[in-house]
Design an enzyme around this catalytic site. Structure first.
Site, PDB file in Angstrom:
ATOM      1  N   TYR A   1       3.912  -2.525  -5.973  1.00  0.00           N
ATOM      2  CA  TYR A   1       4.964  -1.618  -6.447  1.00  0.00           C
ATOM      3  C   TYR A   1       6.219  -1.740  -5.590  1.00  0.00           C
ATOM      4  O   TYR A   1       6.908  -0.766  -5.317  1.00  0.00           O
ATOM      5  CB  TYR A   1       4.439  -0.175  -6.480  1.00  0.00           C
ATOM      6  CG  TYR A   1       3.194  -0.063  -7.316  1.00  0.00           C
ATOM      7  CD1 TYR A   1       3.258  -0.130  -8.703  1.00  0.00           C
ATOM      8  CD2 TYR A   1       1.939   0.029  -6.721  1.00  0.00           C
ATOM      9  CE1 TYR A   1       2.109  -0.086  -9.470  1.00  0.00           C
ATOM     10  CE2 TYR A   1       0.779   0.082  -7.487  1.00  0.00           C
ATOM     11  CZ  TYR A   1       0.876   0.027  -8.864  1.00  0.00           C
ATOM     12  OH  TYR A   1      -0.256   0.054  -9.625  1.00  0.00           O
TER      13      TYR A   1
ATOM     14  N   CYS B   1      24.844   3.696  -2.675  1.00  0.00           N
ATOM     15  CA  CYS B   1      25.620   4.936  -2.620  1.00  0.00           C
ATOM     16  C   CYS B   1      24.825   6.120  -3.136  1.00  0.00           C
ATOM     17  O   CYS B   1      25.197   6.782  -4.127  1.00  0.00           O
ATOM     18  CB  CYS B   1      26.926   4.777  -3.398  1.00  0.00           C
ATOM     19  SG  CYS B   1      28.043   3.580  -2.654  1.00  0.00           S
TER      20      CYS B   1
ATOM     21  N   ARG C   1       9.799   3.018  -3.478  1.00  0.00           N
ATOM     22  CA  ARG C   1       8.759   4.012  -3.210  1.00  0.00           C
ATOM     23  C   ARG C   1       9.221   5.155  -2.300  1.00  0.00           C
ATOM     24  O   ARG C   1       8.892   6.314  -2.568  1.00  0.00           O
ATOM     25  CB  ARG C   1       7.510   3.348  -2.641  1.00  0.00           C
ATOM     26  CG  ARG C   1       6.828   2.381  -3.630  1.00  0.00           C
ATOM     27  CD  ARG C   1       5.473   1.905  -3.112  1.00  0.00           C
ATOM     28  NE  ARG C   1       4.499   2.994  -3.146  1.00  0.00           N
ATOM     29  CZ  ARG C   1       4.087   3.651  -2.082  1.00  0.00           C
ATOM     30  NH1 ARG C   1       4.536   3.341  -0.873  1.00  0.00           N
ATOM     31  NH2 ARG C   1       3.210   4.633  -2.200  1.00  0.00           N
TER      32      ARG C   1
ATOM     33  N   GLY D   1      -7.268   2.212  -8.736  1.00  0.00           N
ATOM     34  CA  GLY D   1      -6.730   3.350  -8.001  1.00  0.00           C
ATOM     35  C   GLY D   1      -7.098   3.446  -6.545  1.00  0.00           C
ATOM     36  O   GLY D   1      -6.634   4.355  -5.844  1.00  0.00           O
TER      37      GLY D   1
ATOM     38  N   PRO E   1      -8.238  -3.090  -9.974  1.00  0.00           N
ATOM     39  CA  PRO E   1      -7.463  -2.743  -8.779  1.00  0.00           C
ATOM     40  C   PRO E   1      -6.127  -3.467  -8.771  1.00  0.00           C
ATOM     41  O   PRO E   1      -5.987  -4.563  -9.318  1.00  0.00           O
ATOM     42  CB  PRO E   1      -8.352  -3.244  -7.636  1.00  0.00           C
ATOM     43  CG  PRO E   1      -9.013  -4.457  -8.236  1.00  0.00           C
ATOM     44  CD  PRO E   1      -9.258  -4.112  -9.687  1.00  0.00           C
ATOM     45  N   GLY E   2      -5.139  -2.872  -8.151  1.00  0.00           N
ATOM     46  CA  GLY E   2      -3.849  -3.528  -7.980  1.00  0.00           C
ATOM     47  C   GLY E   2      -3.372  -3.362  -6.554  1.00  0.00           C
ATOM     48  O   GLY E   2      -3.322  -4.303  -5.772  1.00  0.00           O
ATOM     49  N   ARG E   3      -3.049  -2.121  -6.190  1.00  0.00           N
ATOM     50  CA  ARG E   3      -2.503  -1.815  -4.862  1.00  0.00           C
ATOM     51  C   ARG E   3      -3.440  -2.271  -3.746  1.00  0.00           C
ATOM     52  O   ARG E   3      -2.994  -2.818  -2.735  1.00  0.00           O
ATOM     53  CB  ARG E   3      -2.251  -0.312  -4.755  1.00  0.00           C
ATOM     54  CG  ARG E   3      -1.575   0.108  -3.466  1.00  0.00           C
ATOM     55  CD  ARG E   3      -1.667   1.619  -3.261  1.00  0.00           C
ATOM     56  NE  ARG E   3      -1.321   2.350  -4.437  1.00  0.00           N
ATOM     57  CZ  ARG E   3      -0.094   2.808  -4.724  1.00  0.00           C
ATOM     58  NH1 ARG E   3       0.889   2.582  -3.874  1.00  0.00           N
ATOM     59  NH2 ARG E   3       0.136   3.484  -5.830  1.00  0.00           N
TER      60      ARG E   3
END
Length: 448
Positions: free
Chosen positions: A400, A371, A339, A266, A301-303
């Site tokens: 992401y 659209c 996002r 996080g 962790p990722g982000r």
């Protein structure tokens, strides 16, 4: 800043182009070649690969992985890092991070199979998620992965039944919801009592006791994850980990086995210019709250690792000048980078051409061709003139980004490119239009 910055203009001026580049070591501006990732001009990638395209910096991925593991080691922690591949599941990214000593945190059968294909051993894989299917649990047990994080009493019973039927023993950690508000976006918070994740902290000891009594399960520890994109300091981490420490002591007091603590992930990143905690601060919070328990810890962790390492490269389709608004219409859209439409998230936008980086700027809305009015990346963003064919880069899109993209409006998935010093390679090809039709069929009665 507690939540992703909104699309609407903020109170303070947006960061200057030079500041956005300076804050990202893998980016530079060349007087002749314009915006560069490491030593490769983005204009060269666009010419060879086309747009839109995801571009990742191998150097940035390595630096960030090493910064995190180094901070944990410097704090004297016995820690392992399992990259949360939901942020970016590129086979090349996973293979690179595996070479840096990272395992994987997976949340589906697909992610588990991709992690294994990238060379990550089963002993380095943690399976998280609130809705694991019987098929997924069978695969996890067949692969003999390192740990399954159970999120409910019902899931614990399910794991026990499946493992017993297979004659296996599952290593299971109990995911605990500590009811701590991480002060992040409402859609990505996971540690409050009303969230769907984990078991309530007040029920955790009883469930751990129950888990220890069931066949086919070897209880190995407790886990938590309080949210994503946490930027409001490490206070929420300290509060959550302090509650975990109390639980660990209670488990030990009953003589139950506990081998490790899963601290989740996080850690946030600065998309605009908001402050974000560094790995050293997180390591300090872990040391202060869990360090005296003498147990190994795990992080997912990722982000923080992948986010700043990637960008979305796009071309301008048309610059539309209206009576009240100036629109820059890109060939990238909300189906590529979701996002901004989903979270009102702010992403830095840089022109690629060298002259555009120093040209006069004026407000513009940056939009895609889908659209939907929601297909908007930025409103009132200060940008130079961007006639058709101009290249632009959406920053901090390594997490992401591609994993959340879709084929909405029958738009093929964009390719992914990995840059490493002076070289680059396409690591995922652009989806073909033929692939969009693959698997579809018209029933016979409609052919008559």
């Amino acid at each position: 800043m507690a939540a992703p910055a909104p699309l609407a203009a903020l109170g303070d001026p947006d960061p200057a182009f030079a500041d956005l580049i300076a804050g990202r070591p893998h980016l530079s501006a060349h007087a002749r070649d314009g915006l560069m990732v490491e030593e490769v001009p983005l204009a060269r990638i666009a010419a060879e690969v086309g747009t839109p395209a995801w571009v990742y910096s191998a150097g940035s991925l390595r630096r960030r992985a090493r910064a995190l593991t180094g901070a944990l080691a410097a704090a004297g922690l016995d820690a392992s890092v399992h990259y949360a591949m939901k942020a970016n599941d590129s086979l090349a990214v996973l293979a690179l991070l595996h070479r840096e000593g990272l395992g994987a945190d997976v949340v589906s059968e697909g992610e588990l199979r991709i992690a294994r294909a990238a060379g990550i051993p089963a002993a380095g894989i943690v399976f998280s998620g609130v809705g694991k299917s019987e098929r997924e649990l069978r695969l996890a047990l067949a692969e003999d992965i390192f740990q399954i994080n159970a999120e409910s009493a019902e899931e614990i019973a399910m794991i026990s039944a499946i493992a017993s039927a297979l004659g296996r023993t599952a290593r299971v950690a109990l995911r605990v919801n500590p009811d701590v508000d991480a002060k992040t976006h409402a859609k990505i918070t996971t540690g409050r009592a009303e969230n769907k994740f984990g078991v309530g902290i007040d029920d955790a000891l009883k469930l751990y006791r129950r888990m220890a009594s069931l066949p086919g399960i070897a209880p190995v520890g407790v886990a938590t994850h309080i949210g994503s994109q946490i930027t409001a300091g490490v206070g929420a981490y300290r509060a959550a980990y302090a509650r975990l420490a109390e639980l660990v002591r209670a488990i030990r007091a009953e003589g139950l086995p506990i081998l490790r603590i899963d601290c989740g992930g996080g850690l946030g990143i600065p998309y605009r210019d908001e402050p974000a905690p560094m790995p050293e601060a997180l390591a300090g919070a872990i040391k202060a709250t869990l360090g005296d328990l003498g147990l190994p810890v795990m992080l997912e962790p990722g982000r923080w690792i992948a986010g700043p390492a990637g960008l979305l490269l796009a071309s301008v389709v048309i610059e539309k000048i209206g009576a009240q608004r100036r629109f820059v219409v890109a060939d990238a859209a909300m189906n590529d980078l979701a996002r901004p439409a989903m979270y009102d998230a702010w992403h830095g936008i840089l022109p690629v051409a060298p002259d555009a980086l120093v040209a006069p700027i004026a407000p513009a809305d940056v939009v895609g061709p889908v659209c939907e009015t929601g297909d908007t990346f930025a409103r009132g963003r200060a940008l130079p003139p961007l006639p058709a064919g101009s290249l632009i880069a959406f920053l901090d899109a390594g997490a992401y980004g591609a994993t959340m993209s879709s084929t909405y409006n029958a738009r093929p998935l964009a390719p992914e490119v990995l840059v490493d010093g002076t070289r680059f390679a396409v690591v995922r090809e652009r989806q073909s239009l033929e692939a969009l039709l693959h698997g579809q069929r018209v029933p016979e009665w409609l052919r008559e």
